[in-house]
Design a protein around this motif. Structure first.
Motif, PDB file in Angstrom:
ATOM      1  N   GLN A 225       0.851  -1.193   0.000  1.00 55.23           N
ATOM      2  CA  GLN A 225       0.000   0.000   0.000  1.00 55.23           C
ATOM      3  C   GLN A 225       0.887   1.243   0.000  1.00 55.23           C
ATOM      4  N   ALA A 226       0.632   2.133  -0.943  1.00 53.40           N
ATOM      5  CA  ALA A 226       1.392   3.382  -1.024  1.00 53.40           C
ATOM      6  C   ALA A 226       0.833   4.386  -0.021  1.00 53.40           C
ATOM      7  N   MET A 227       1.737   4.993   0.730  1.00 53.09           N
ATOM      8  CA  MET A 227       1.331   5.998   1.707  1.00 53.09           C
ATOM      9  C   MET A 227       2.452   7.021   1.863  1.00 53.09           C
ATOM     10  N   ASN A 228       2.142   8.279   1.564  1.00 54.38           N
ATOM     11  CA  ASN A 228       3.109   9.363   1.695  1.00 54.38           C
ATOM     12  C   ASN A 228       4.413   9.075   0.952  1.00 54.38           C
ATOM     13  N   GLY A 229       4.256   8.506  -0.235  1.00 56.05           N
ATOM     14  CA  GLY A 229       5.427   8.251  -1.066  1.00 56.05           C
ATOM     15  C   GLY A 229       6.197   6.997  -0.729  1.00 56.05           C
ATOM     16  N   GLU A 230       5.726   6.226   0.237  1.00 60.39           N
ATOM     17  CA  GLU A 230       6.396   4.981   0.623  1.00 60.39           C
ATOM     18  C   GLU A 230       5.450   3.798   0.401  1.00 60.39           C
ATOM     19  N   LEU A 231       6.032   2.617   0.200  1.00 56.88           N
ATOM     20  CA  LEU A 231       5.241   1.392   0.062  1.00 56.88           C
ATOM     21  C   LEU A 231       5.383   0.560   1.318  1.00 56.88           C
ATOM     22  N   TYR A 232       4.231   0.108   1.841  1.00 52.07           N
ATOM     23  CA  TYR A 232       4.217  -0.683   3.064  1.00 52.07           C
ATOM     24  C   TYR A 232       3.486  -1.999   2.814  1.00 52.07           C
ATOM     25  N   PRO A 233       3.893  -3.081   3.495  1.00 53.05           N
ATOM     26  CA  PRO A 233       3.154  -4.344   3.375  1.00 53.05           C
ATOM     27  C   PRO A 233       1.700  -4.141   3.774  1.00 53.05           C
ATOM     28  N   LEU A 234       0.790  -4.683   3.005  1.00 51.31           N
ATOM     29  CA  LEU A 234      -0.630  -4.531   3.293  1.00 51.31           C
ATOM     30  C   LEU A 234      -1.066  -5.525   4.362  1.00 51.31           C
ATOM     31  N   SER A 235      -1.667  -4.997   5.423  1.00 54.27           N
ATOM     32  CA  SER A 235      -2.222  -5.838   6.504  1.00 54.27           C
ATOM     33  C   SER A 235      -1.226  -6.885   6.987  1.00 54.27           C
ATOM     34  N   ASN A 236       0.048  -6.461   7.089  1.00 53.61           N
ATOM     35  CA  ASN A 236       1.092  -7.352   7.590  1.00 53.61           C
ATOM     36  C   ASN A 236       1.162  -8.677   6.833  1.00 53.61           C
ATOM     37  N   GLY A 237       0.848  -8.647   5.558  1.00 52.71           N
ATOM     38  CA  GLY A 237       0.989  -9.837   4.735  1.00 52.71           C
ATOM     39  C   GLY A 237      -0.184 -10.804   4.773  1.00 52.71           C
ATOM     40  N   ALA A 238      -1.289 -10.404   5.394  1.00 59.78           N
ATOM     41  CA  ALA A 238      -2.424 -11.313   5.548  1.00 59.78           C
ATOM     42  C   ALA A 238      -2.999 -11.780   4.211  1.00 59.78           C
ATOM     43  N   TYR A 239      -2.848 -10.961   3.162  1.00 58.07           N
ATOM     44  CA  TYR A 239      -3.422 -11.306   1.865  1.00 58.07           C
ATOM     45  C   TYR A 239      -2.381 -11.853   0.882  1.00 58.07           C
ATOM     46  N   ASN A 240      -1.137 -11.945   1.321  1.00 58.15           N
ATOM     47  CA  ASN A 240      -0.097 -12.459   0.437  1.00 58.15           C
ATOM     48  C   ASN A 240      -0.279 -13.953   0.203  1.00 58.15           C
ATOM     49  N   ALA A 241      -0.028 -14.374  -1.016  1.00 57.55           N
ATOM     50  CA  ALA A 241      -0.185 -15.794  -1.360  1.00 57.55           C
ATOM     51  C   ALA A 241       1.173 -16.371  -1.719  1.00 57.55           C
ATOM     52  N   MET A 242       1.549 -17.446  -1.037  1.00 59.16           N
ATOM     53  CA  MET A 242       2.802 -18.141  -1.301  1.00 59.16           C
ATOM     54  C   MET A 242       2.524 -19.635  -1.360  1.00 59.16           C
ATOM     55  N   GLY A 243       2.962 -20.271  -2.416  1.00 60.86           N
ATOM     56  CA  GLY A 243       2.671 -21.694  -2.536  1.00 60.86           C
ATOM     57  C   GLY A 243       3.744 -22.435  -3.293  1.00 60.86           C
ATOM     58  N   ILE A 244       3.771 -23.749  -3.119  1.00 60.43           N
ATOM     59  CA  ILE A 244       4.719 -24.592  -3.846  1.00 60.43           C
ATOM     60  C   ILE A 244       4.202 -24.743  -5.269  1.00 60.43           C
ATOM     61  N   ALA A 245       4.962 -24.200  -6.216  1.00 55.33           N
ATOM     62  CA  ALA A 245       4.527 -24.181  -7.607  1.00 55.33           C
ATOM     63  C   ALA A 245       4.969 -25.412  -8.366  1.00 55.33           C
ATOM     64  N   GLY A 246       5.986 -26.102  -7.870  1.00 52.85           N
ATOM     65  CA  GLY A 246       6.449 -27.284  -8.590  1.00 52.85           C
ATOM     66  C   GLY A 246       7.539 -28.024  -7.862  1.00 52.85           C
ATOM     67  N   TYR A 247       7.729 -29.276  -8.244  1.00 57.12           N
ATOM     68  CA  TYR A 247       8.772 -30.139  -7.694  1.00 57.12           C
ATOM     69  C   TYR A 247       9.583 -30.701  -8.848  1.00 57.12           C
ATOM     70  N   HIS A 248      10.889 -30.807  -8.632  1.00 58.75           N
ATOM     71  CA  HIS A 248      11.773 -31.342  -9.666  1.00 58.75           C
ATOM     72  C   HIS A 248      12.753 -32.327  -9.062  1.00 58.75           C
ATOM     73  N   SER A 249      12.941 -33.449  -9.717  1.00 56.63           N
ATOM     74  CA  SER A 249      13.936 -34.425  -9.283  1.00 56.63           C
ATOM     75  C   SER A 249      14.997 -34.536 -10.363  1.00 56.63           C
ATOM     76  N   ALA A 250      16.255 -34.389  -9.933  1.00 55.00           N
ATOM     77  CA  ALA A 250      17.373 -34.474 -10.882  1.00 55.00           C
ATOM     78  C   ALA A 250      18.011 -35.852 -10.863  1.00 55.00           C
ATOM     79  N   VAL A 251      17.375 -36.811 -10.205  1.00 55.90           N
ATOM     80  CA  VAL A 251      17.946 -38.170 -10.129  1.00 55.90           C
ATOM     81  C   VAL A 251      17.071 -39.144 -10.919  1.00 55.90           C
TER      82      VAL A 251
END
Length: 251
Positions: A225-251
Motif C-alpha cells: 500500500q502506497a502511503m506518503n510516497g512509501e510502500l508498506y506491506p498490506l495488513s502485515n501480509g495477511a493477503y499475500n499468497a505463497m505456494g509450492i509451484a512445482g517439484y523437480h527431481s534431478a535423479v
C-alpha cells in the motif's frame, strides 16, 4: 473423572490420584496410562511405535521445508501452516512403496504431491494471479524460472487497500535424509495493481541438483500500500499468497 468440591482446591498428585484444573474447574482422576517403556518394547504396541516413527519423520521434514523457505514465509504464512504442511507431507510419505510401515520416508514418496500447497490458508496464488506464468527447471544451468507476461489491471486480483504488488520466486534444494538445504530467491519490481501496461516477468532462482536431487519451487505474490510516497506491506501480509509451484527431481 470426578469434580472436586469444598472450599480448598488441590492441584498435583497424591497417592496415585491426580488433581488438576481445566476450564476454571477442578477435577480429580486416578493416575494411569501406559508407560513409555512398555510402548517402546511391548509387541502389542508395535503399530503405535510405527505411527510415532512416521509422524516424527513428517515433523522433521516439515521443519526442513519451512526453514528452507523461511525468508519467503515471514509474514506470509497462516498460523496453521505447520499442521497443514505436516498433513501434506504425510500424504507424500504414504506413497513410499519401498520401505516398510514405520520406516517410510518422505524422500521416497511422491513429492510432486506438494505442488499446489499454499502456505497461507487464506490466500491462493491461483486466485490472486490469473496470468499464465510458466515454471521451468533447467538442470544444465541449475536454475528455475517463472516467466510470462502480466497485465495488472486484468490479471491481478488485489485485496481492498492494495495499490501495488510484487512477485516472488524461491527454489530450495532439499536433502531430506541428512537435513540439508540450499535455497535462493528472486523478487520482481513493485507494480501498480491498476496498471494497464503489460509487464514482462522473468524471475530466476538457482538450485543445487547435487545436494540430493530434490528441488521445490515456491511462487507467490505480495501486496503493498502506497502511503506518503512509501510502500508498506498490506495488513502485515495477511493477503499475500505463497505456494509450492512445482517439484523437480534431478535423479
Amino acid at each position: 473423572m470426578a469434580r472436586q468440591s469444598g472450599i480448598l482446591k488441590i492441584e498435583g498428585k497424591i497417592d496415585g490420584i491426580s488433581f488438576y484444573r481445566k476450564d476454571g474447574k477442578y477435577y480429580a482422576r486416578r493416575s494411569g496410562g501406559v508407560s513409555g517403556a512398555r510402548i517402546r518394547n511391548d509387541p502389542r504396541y508395535r503399530r503405535t511405535r510405527e505411527n510415532v516413527a512416521e509422524f516424527s519423520e513428517v515433523a522433521r521434514q516439515g521443519k526442513l521445508v519451512r526453514t528452507a523457505f523461511r525468508r519467503e514465509l515471514v509474514g506470509n504464512a497462516s498460523g496453521n501452516v505447520t499442521a497443514r504442511l505436516g498433513s501434506a507431507l504425510y500424504r507424500v510419505l504414504k506413497t513410499d512403496g519401498v520401505n516398510r510401515r514405520g520406516e517410510r520416508k518422505v524422500s521416497a514418496g511422491d513429492l510432486g504431491l506438494l505442488a499446489g500447497f499454499g502456505f497461507n490458508a487464506n490466500a491462493s496464488v491461483d486466485t490472486a494471479l490469473a496470468a499464465p506464468l510458466g515454471l521451468a527447471f533447467d538442470d544444465s544451468a541449475e536454475k528455475v524460472t517463472w516467466a510470462g507476461t502480466v497485465l495488472p489491471a486484468r490479471d491481478v486480483v488485489a485485496p481492498s487497500g492494495a495499490t501495488h504488488f510484487r512477485l516472488r520466486l524461491a527454489a530450495a534444494s532439499l536433502d531430506f535424509d541428512n537435513a540439508g538445504q540450499v535455497s535462493a530467491s528472486a523478487t520482481g519490481p513493485e507494480t501498480a495493481v491498476d496498471s494497464l501496461d503489460e509487464v514482462a516477468v522473468a524471475l530466476e532462482a538457482g538450485y543445487d541438483k547435487s545436494l540430493s536431487g530434490h528441488t521445490l519451487a515456491l511462487a507467490g505474490i505480495e501486496f503493498l500500500q502506497a502511503m506518503n510516497g512509501e510502500l508498506y506491506p498490506l495488513s502485515n501480509g495477511a493477503y499475500n499468497a505463497m505456494g509450492i509451484a512445482g517439484y523437480h527431481s534431478a535423479v
